[in-house]
Design an enzyme around this catalytic site. Sequence first.
Site, short mmCIF file in Angstrom:
data_model
loop_
_atom_site.label_atom_id
_atom_site.label_comp_id
_atom_site.label_asym_id
_atom_site.label_seq_id
_atom_site.Cartn_x
_atom_site.Cartn_y
_atom_site.Cartn_z
N ASN A 1 0.80 -1.23 0.00
CA ASN A 1 0.00 0.00 0.00
C ASN A 1 0.83 1.28 0.00
OD1 ASN A 1 -3.00 -0.57 -0.02
ND2 ASN A 1 -2.25 -2.06 1.48
N ARG B 1 -5.69 -7.22 6.11
CA ARG B 1 -6.65 -6.17 6.48
C ARG B 1 -8.06 -6.64 6.16
NH1 ARG B 1 -7.39 -1.70 3.38
NH2 ARG B 1 -5.48 -2.19 2.27
N GLU C 1 14.67 1.89 13.37
CA GLU C 1 14.28 3.10 12.62
C GLU C 1 14.41 4.33 13.50
OE1 GLU C 1 10.58 0.87 11.36
OE2 GLU C 1 10.71 2.35 9.75
P1 5GP Z 1 0.47 -2.44 3.69
O1 5GP Z 1 0.96 -3.35 4.78
O2 5GP Z 1 -0.89 -1.86 4.04
O3 5GP Z 1 0.50 -3.03 2.33
O4 5GP Z 1 1.51 -1.21 3.58
C1 5GP Z 1 1.49 -0.09 4.44
C2 5GP Z 1 1.93 -0.47 5.85
O5 5GP Z 1 3.31 -0.90 5.82
C3 5GP Z 1 1.93 0.69 6.83
O6 5GP Z 1 0.66 0.88 7.42
C4 5GP Z 1 3.00 0.28 7.85
O7 5GP Z 1 2.46 -0.62 8.79
C5 5GP Z 1 4.00 -0.48 7.00
N1 5GP Z 1 5.13 0.38 6.59
C6 5GP Z 1 5.31 0.98 5.40
N2 5GP Z 1 6.47 1.68 5.40
C7 5GP Z 1 7.03 1.51 6.60
C8 5GP Z 1 8.25 1.97 7.18
O8 5GP Z 1 9.06 2.70 6.59
N3 5GP Z 1 8.50 1.57 8.46
C9 5GP Z 1 7.65 0.76 9.15
N4 5GP Z 1 7.99 0.43 10.39
N5 5GP Z 1 6.50 0.31 8.63
C10 5GP Z 1 6.19 0.67 7.36
#
Ligand code: 5GP
Length: 351
Positions: free
Chosen positions: A22, A109, A208
């Site tokens: 996402n 999700r 991070e």
């Molecule tokens: P999804 O898991 O919904 O496909 O991608 C978005 C999610 O990935 C965010 O809500 C977050 O939980 C995680 N995410 C994306 N980029 C980062 C990052 O740079 N650091 C961390 N810790 N989590 C990230």
Amino acid sequence: MEQNLAEFCRILPKLELHAHLNGSLSNQTIKELHKTSGKPSTEDNDHWKSWEKITNQIEGHSLEECFQLFNITQSLTSHPAAVFKATQDVIQEFANDGVIYLELRSTPREVPGVMSKLEYIKTIAEAILNSSCQGILVKLIVSLDRRQGKQVAEENLDLVLNVRHQYPDIIVGTDLSGDPNKGNIDDYLPVLERARSLGLKLAVHCAEIPNQEEVMKILQLKPERLGHATCIHPEFGGSETLWIKLLQWEIPVEICLTSNVRCKTVPSYAAHHLERVIASKHPMTLATDDKGVFNTTLSQEYRIAAECFSLSKEDLYDLSLASVEYAFCTELEKMKMKDMFSHWKKRYLSL
Ligand code: 5GP
């Protein structure tokens, strides 16, 4: 055949090992999903306006603001057809950028009455399986979100284990991600251990933000890969002990230059911890993290690394080739990729 650096980085075969679904949606995909969403337009328009405004801010935003951006794309991938399209678009865009191997990661999700977590994961896996995109091998890492607590993490892992046998060549690992300011690592270590004991590879977001105690616990887990690994070196909020452990245990790190600069977890490209990683010859791979949110591409990350850290084209080739070793795929798949690299080298880099 001499190419300029940007073109060289685009045609160089590359492996993307750290991409959140996402966060990776392009503006084009977002526009198309927005158009077909059929949701009340005011809400969507507000999302869209803030999205455009924030992703265009070159000077970056705080980590907190970055995390708000994910809610915007997640509001569009809120039903299976949108998740399917988003996944296939992202695969195509990485392939267009010269990526030959992609590990996409995403957090299960659910949208009540519309999509269960199981459907969410299966839709991504189906989109990968049915992608008509040539020349790219794609795997899925299921993310556990450190904001959601231990029970949800356990439930999400159960879900992965239930569905994995249907997609044994696609679902390969687990990641721990989500806002690093939230959650307690002690809640997630047992879940990660269980995932590993059941055959899933581990990629864990680490350091991070400064948190020496947590970083040591993650290092001791010895995941197959670490995401970011920013605050490990003593000059970056870590410590000598942590840095020595990282080097000693040779845990490959996923370096996300633009993401770190734009989230302001490092002050600039030039002052990025990649310099230390290169100087130590530590295993690493370059990655985009969230190419949509941070308005980047993997080839751009390679170009920036070359320009900021004086890497030659041969260095970039070696760096990309080395990433094969850190991929969560089979030995046969690795062998095929290495073969492909050596053919490419003969054509474009014969020294
Ligand atoms: P999804 O898991 O919904 O496909 O991608 C978005 C999610 O990935 C965010 O809500 C977050 O939980 C995680 N995410 C994306 N980029 C980062 C990052 O740079 N650091 C961390 N810790 N989590 C990230």
